[in-house]
Design a protein around this motif. Structure first.
Motif, PDB file in Angstrom:
ATOM      1  N   GLY A 118       0.831  -1.204   0.000  1.00 37.35           N
ATOM      2  CA  GLY A 118       0.000   0.000   0.000  1.00 37.35           C
ATOM      3  C   GLY A 118       0.864   1.253   0.000  1.00 37.35           C
ATOM      4  N   ILE A 126      -0.829   7.300   2.149  1.00 37.76           N
ATOM      5  CA  ILE A 126      -0.168   8.247   3.055  1.00 37.76           C
ATOM      6  C   ILE A 126       0.703   7.492   4.067  1.00 37.76           C
ATOM      7  N   ALA A 127       0.134   6.463   4.707  1.00 35.43           N
ATOM      8  CA  ALA A 127       0.888   5.724   5.726  1.00 35.43           C
ATOM      9  C   ALA A 127       2.067   4.985   5.082  1.00 35.43           C
ATOM     10  N   GLU A 147       2.005  -1.399  -4.552  1.00 39.58           N
ATOM     11  CA  GLU A 147       0.767  -0.596  -4.599  1.00 39.58           C
ATOM     12  C   GLU A 147      -0.134  -1.174  -5.692  1.00 39.58           C
ATOM     13  N   ILE A 148      -1.369  -1.445  -5.322  1.00 37.65           N
ATOM     14  CA  ILE A 148      -2.264  -2.130  -6.256  1.00 37.65           C
ATOM     15  C   ILE A 148      -2.665  -1.248  -7.445  1.00 37.65           C
ATOM     16  N   ARG A 156      -1.885   7.029  -6.426  1.00 34.67           N
ATOM     17  CA  ARG A 156      -3.328   7.295  -6.455  1.00 34.67           C
ATOM     18  C   ARG A 156      -3.637   8.755  -6.177  1.00 34.67           C
ATOM     19  N   GLY A 180      -9.417  12.497  -3.501  1.00 33.26           N
ATOM     20  CA  GLY A 180      -9.592  12.786  -2.085  1.00 33.26           C
ATOM     21  C   GLY A 180      -9.741  14.261  -1.846  1.00 33.26           C
ATOM     22  N   GLU A 212       0.607  -3.984  -8.234  1.00 29.81           N
ATOM     23  CA  GLU A 212       1.078  -5.188  -7.546  1.00 29.81           C
ATOM     24  C   GLU A 212       0.440  -5.319  -6.170  1.00 29.81           C
ATOM     25  N   THR A 213       0.211  -6.572  -5.765  1.00 29.67           N
ATOM     26  CA  THR A 213      -0.233  -6.825  -4.391  1.00 29.67           C
ATOM     27  C   THR A 213       0.234  -8.215  -3.973  1.00 29.67           C
ATOM     28  N   GLY A 220      -4.837   0.352   3.591  1.00 31.97           N
ATOM     29  CA  GLY A 220      -6.121   1.005   3.764  1.00 31.97           C
ATOM     30  C   GLY A 220      -7.167   0.199   4.529  1.00 31.97           C
ATOM     31  N   GLY A 269      -1.774   2.549   9.813  1.00 28.29           N
ATOM     32  CA  GLY A 269      -2.751   3.440   9.168  1.00 28.29           C
ATOM     33  C   GLY A 269      -4.154   2.838   9.188  1.00 28.29           C
ATOM     34  N   PRO A 313     -13.357   8.817   8.133  1.00 30.70           N
ATOM     35  CA  PRO A 313     -13.165  10.225   7.774  1.00 30.70           C
ATOM     36  C   PRO A 313     -13.894  11.166   8.732  1.00 30.70           C
ATOM     37  N   GLY A 367      -7.665  10.796  10.136  1.00 34.78           N
ATOM     38  CA  GLY A 367      -7.074   9.641   9.457  1.00 34.78           C
ATOM     39  C   GLY A 367      -5.653   9.890   8.965  1.00 34.78           C
ATOM     40  N   THR A 368      -5.441  11.044   8.364  1.00 33.70           N
ATOM     41  CA  THR A 368      -4.112  11.328   7.811  1.00 33.70           C
ATOM     42  C   THR A 368      -3.115  11.643   8.919  1.00 33.70           C
TER      43      THR A 368
HETATM   44  C1  FAD Z   1      -7.627   7.895  -3.500  1.00 31.63           C
HETATM   45  C2  FAD Z   1      -7.973   8.120  -2.043  1.00 31.63           C
HETATM   46  C3  FAD Z   1      -8.805   9.200  -1.690  1.00 31.63           C
HETATM   47  C4  FAD Z   1      -9.135   9.425  -0.366  1.00 31.63           C
HETATM   48  N1  FAD Z   1      -9.936  10.478  -0.072  1.00 31.63           N
HETATM   49  C5  FAD Z   1     -10.291  10.718   1.187  1.00 31.63           C
HETATM   50  C6  FAD Z   1     -11.154  11.813   1.511  1.00 31.63           C
HETATM   51  O1  FAD Z   1     -11.567  12.579   0.652  1.00 31.63           O
HETATM   52  N2  FAD Z   1     -11.508  11.976   2.808  1.00 31.63           N
HETATM   53  C7  FAD Z   1     -11.029  11.157   3.791  1.00 31.63           C
HETATM   54  O2  FAD Z   1     -11.346  11.367   4.946  1.00 31.63           O
HETATM   55  N3  FAD Z   1     -10.194  10.123   3.518  1.00 31.63           N
HETATM   56  C8  FAD Z   1      -9.830   9.881   2.247  1.00 31.63           C
HETATM   57  N4  FAD Z   1      -9.014   8.820   1.962  1.00 31.63           N
HETATM   58  C9  FAD Z   1      -8.497   8.006   3.074  1.00 31.63           C
HETATM   59  C10 FAD Z   1      -7.297   8.680   3.719  1.00 31.63           C
HETATM   60  O3  FAD Z   1      -6.290   8.839   2.770  1.00 31.63           O
HETATM   61  C11 FAD Z   1      -6.829   7.807   4.868  1.00 31.63           C
HETATM   62  O4  FAD Z   1      -7.870   7.722   5.822  1.00 31.63           O
HETATM   63  C12 FAD Z   1      -5.629   8.293   5.634  1.00 31.63           C
HETATM   64  O5  FAD Z   1      -4.786   9.120   4.899  1.00 31.63           O
HETATM   65  C13 FAD Z   1      -4.819   7.076   6.114  1.00 31.63           C
HETATM   66  O6  FAD Z   1      -3.964   6.656   5.074  1.00 31.63           O
HETATM   67  P1  FAD Z   1      -3.609   5.147   4.721  1.00 31.63           P
HETATM   68  O7  FAD Z   1      -2.314   5.233   3.986  1.00 31.63           O
HETATM   69  O8  FAD Z   1      -3.701   4.278   5.902  1.00 31.63           O
HETATM   70  O9  FAD Z   1      -4.749   4.685   3.739  1.00 31.63           O
HETATM   71  P2  FAD Z   1      -4.998   5.130   2.233  1.00 31.63           P
HETATM   72  O10 FAD Z   1      -4.670   6.555   2.039  1.00 31.63           O
HETATM   73  O11 FAD Z   1      -6.370   4.647   1.933  1.00 31.63           O
HETATM   74  O12 FAD Z   1      -3.929   4.301   1.357  1.00 31.63           O
HETATM   75  C14 FAD Z   1      -4.005   2.903   1.143  1.00 31.63           C
HETATM   76  C15 FAD Z   1      -3.224   2.575  -0.106  1.00 31.63           C
HETATM   77  O13 FAD Z   1      -3.184   1.157  -0.253  1.00 31.63           O
HETATM   78  C16 FAD Z   1      -3.502   0.813  -1.597  1.00 31.63           C
HETATM   79  N5  FAD Z   1      -4.078  -0.541  -1.576  1.00 31.63           N
HETATM   80  C17 FAD Z   1      -5.339  -0.903  -1.267  1.00 31.63           C
HETATM   81  N6  FAD Z   1      -5.454  -2.232  -1.343  1.00 31.63           N
HETATM   82  C18 FAD Z   1      -4.253  -2.726  -1.725  1.00 31.63           C
HETATM   83  C19 FAD Z   1      -3.746  -4.025  -1.963  1.00 31.63           C
HETATM   84  N7  FAD Z   1      -4.518  -5.129  -1.830  1.00 31.63           N
HETATM   85  N8  FAD Z   1      -2.448  -4.152  -2.324  1.00 31.63           N
HETATM   86  C20 FAD Z   1      -1.650  -3.062  -2.480  1.00 31.63           C
HETATM   87  N9  FAD Z   1      -2.076  -1.804  -2.263  1.00 31.63           N
HETATM   88  C21 FAD Z   1      -3.358  -1.634  -1.876  1.00 31.63           C
HETATM   89  C22 FAD Z   1      -4.480   1.900  -2.034  1.00 31.63           C
HETATM   90  O14 FAD Z   1      -4.539   1.997  -3.441  1.00 31.63           O
HETATM   91  C23 FAD Z   1      -3.861   3.127  -1.393  1.00 31.63           C
HETATM   92  O15 FAD Z   1      -2.876   3.706  -2.197  1.00 31.63           O
HETATM   93  C24 FAD Z   1      -8.653   8.551   0.650  1.00 31.63           C
HETATM   94  C25 FAD Z   1      -7.836   7.475   0.306  1.00 31.63           C
HETATM   95  C26 FAD Z   1      -7.488   7.250  -1.026  1.00 31.63           C
HETATM   96  C27 FAD Z   1      -6.585   6.078  -1.387  1.00 31.63           C
END
Ligand code: FAD
Length: 404
Positions: free
Chosen positions: A8, A11-12, A31-32, A37, A40, A124-125, A156, A289, A297, A302-303
């Motif tokens: 993934g 952000i995290a 990253e899938i 990506r 948001g 990829e995943t 995510g 994350g 949200p 979350g971020t």
């Molecule tokens: C495109 C997008 C838009 C967003 N918009 C908002 C918003 O408007 N408001 C809000 O509150 N939160 C939004 N979020 C969620 C927010 O980014 C997160 O809550 C926060 O930043 C925590 O980040 P994270 O990295 O844990 O999760 P995320 O930011 O969700 O990142 C997860 C990443 O893992 C990747 N992924 C998913 N499944 C797989 C897999 N099987 N294999 C490999 N990679 C995978 C995803 O493509 C993504 O890039 C959005 C997330 C994304 C991906």
């Protein structure tokens, strides 16, 4: 040298990759999506977001992308203001702040900062994660297999790593009863301007339609409604039909938004859920994350949690050599001890938060607008400021979701 797989690149994942890469570890990010990506809405820089970006030396880049904002306003179907909360409310601590940037820009800044020790594999995943005597063998969807010292699931709220290692999503998911669609609307001649305002129109039946400023010439649209389940992700037509049915009789610019949603490249629809887990690690696999602790949200955190979590995990992991006996369990324990109270606090949504985002009745909508005005009235301001001071990292008092 430590070899880490981060699943993934959000952000995290990208923040952890960049931190471990800077510490000399070799990091692979799977990253899938076929490319970084985008999409948001805005991310609030207050609190942990600002602090961690500052520690990484990325704050100036983030500040260069701020979205000009005037504040939030609750409107009726004719766009008459029922209540306003300008960015100056509560000394800048209100629902919308002057320091917000689009999630797209934050993700790009983190991605571009990845150093030479970080390799991204897009599209990829992982299909399987198998323990070996010295590591974890990751079997990739592309057909390759590779051994790593550590695997981080930063994929995510619907995490595949979590499903592979900790059981199905239903075991950890706590639905909050609302779903949210969001996308970017390009402005055309005749598109009503927002003039920096985040406009929120609530309709009876727990429905909310919002437009907020995005990049110049763009608006970020959100549609929120009551449900715990959605048609399958791959059935786009069923998802749009659900939105059309749900919002058919809602006024203001709703018809324009429903039509635009179908054209939007970054259209997304998901339920508001929390992820609750008793532990975030198992052997050499750890979650980070939203995959570990999604607060939804609606928390507005979350971020901030993703960035602080990445910094905490990176510090714990790099404090001693990975080969030291008991290194990983000790590092994971430090990580969990530091993050658990923040996550627990973020997951406790303020009383009335869900009702305020999408009130049930016309009276509820009027009462919510009244509450937004009353909160800013002179006699209540000190109380609200005190309440905000006790909630960590500048959580906002009420309103609709932000990606902060
Ligand atoms: C495109 C997008 C838009 C967003 N918009 C908002 C918003 O408007 N408001 C809000 O509150 N939160 C939004 N979020 C969620 C927010 O980014 C997160 O809550 C926060 O930043 C925590 O980040 P994270 O990295 O844990 O999760 P995320 O930011 O969700 O990142 C997860 C990443 O893992 C990747 N992924 C998913 N499944 C797989 C897999 N099987 N294999 C490999 N990679 C995978 C995803 O493509 C993504 O890039 C959005 C997330 C994304 C991906």
């Amino acid at each position: 040298m430590a070899r880490v797989l981060v699943v993934g690149g959000g952000i995290a994942g990208d923040s952890l990759a960049l931190m471990l890469g800077r510490a000399g570890w070799t990091v692979t990010v799977a990253e899938i999506a076929p490319a970084p990506r985008t999409g948001g809405q805005t991310v609030d820089l207050r609190g942990d977001c600002r602090d961690v970006l500052d520690e990484l030396g990325l704050l100036p880049a983030a500040l260069a992308c701020l979205v000009p904002q005037a504040g939030a306003a609750w409107i009726d179907a004719d766009e008459r203001r029922l209540a306003e909360m300008p960015v100056t409310a509560f000394d800048g601590g209100g629902l919308v702040s002057r320091e917000e940037l689009l999630r797209t820009d934050l993700a790009r800044i983190l991605h571009e900062a990845a150093g030479p020790n970080v390799t991204h594999r897009f599209g990829e995943t992982v299909d399987a994660l198998e323990d070996t005597p010295d590591g974890v063998l990751a079997r990739f969807r592309s057909g390759t297999a590779e051994e790593f010292d550590l695997v981080v699931g930063a994929d995510g709220a619907h995490s595949r790593v979590r499903a592979l290692r900790f059981g199905p999503e239903e075991h950890h998911r706590k639905p909050l009863g609302l779903a949210h669609a969001w996308f970017t609307l390009p402005e055309r001649p005749g598109t009503p301007p927002l003039d920096g305002w985040f406009l929120i129109h609530n309709a009876p039946g727990r429905r909310s339609v919002a437009a907020r400023p995005g990049r110049p010439g763009e608006q970020e649209i959100g549609l929120t409604f009551a449900t715990d389940t959605l048609p399958p992700r791959q059935d786009r037509e069923a998802r749009f039909a659900l939105l059309d049915r749900t919002f058919a009789d809602v006024g203001w610019r709703t018809a324009e938004f429903l039509a635009a949603a179908r054209q939007a490249e970054d259209f997304a629809l998901d339920t508001f859920d929390q992820i609750r887990m008793p532990s975030w690690h198992d052997g050499r696999v750890v979650l980070l994350g939203d995959s570990a602790w999604c607060a939804s949200p609606l928390s507005g955190l979350g971020t901030a949690l993703a960035l602080r979590g990445a910094a905490t995990l990176a510090t714990a992991l790099t404090a001693t050599a990975l080969t030291a006996p008991g290194h990983l369990p000790a590092a994971f324990a430090v990580f969990e001890r530091a993050m658990r109270p923040r996550v627990t606090s973020a997951q406790q949504l303020p009383p009335g938060r869900l009702a305020s985002v999408a009130p049930e009745t016309a009276l509820g909508i009027r009462l919510n607008a009244f509450a937004m005005r009353a909160l800013q009235a002179r006699p209540l301001r000190p109380l609200v400021r005190r309440a905000m001071a006790t909630t960590e990292h500048g959580r906002t008092p009420s309103g609709t979701p932000s990606a902060a």
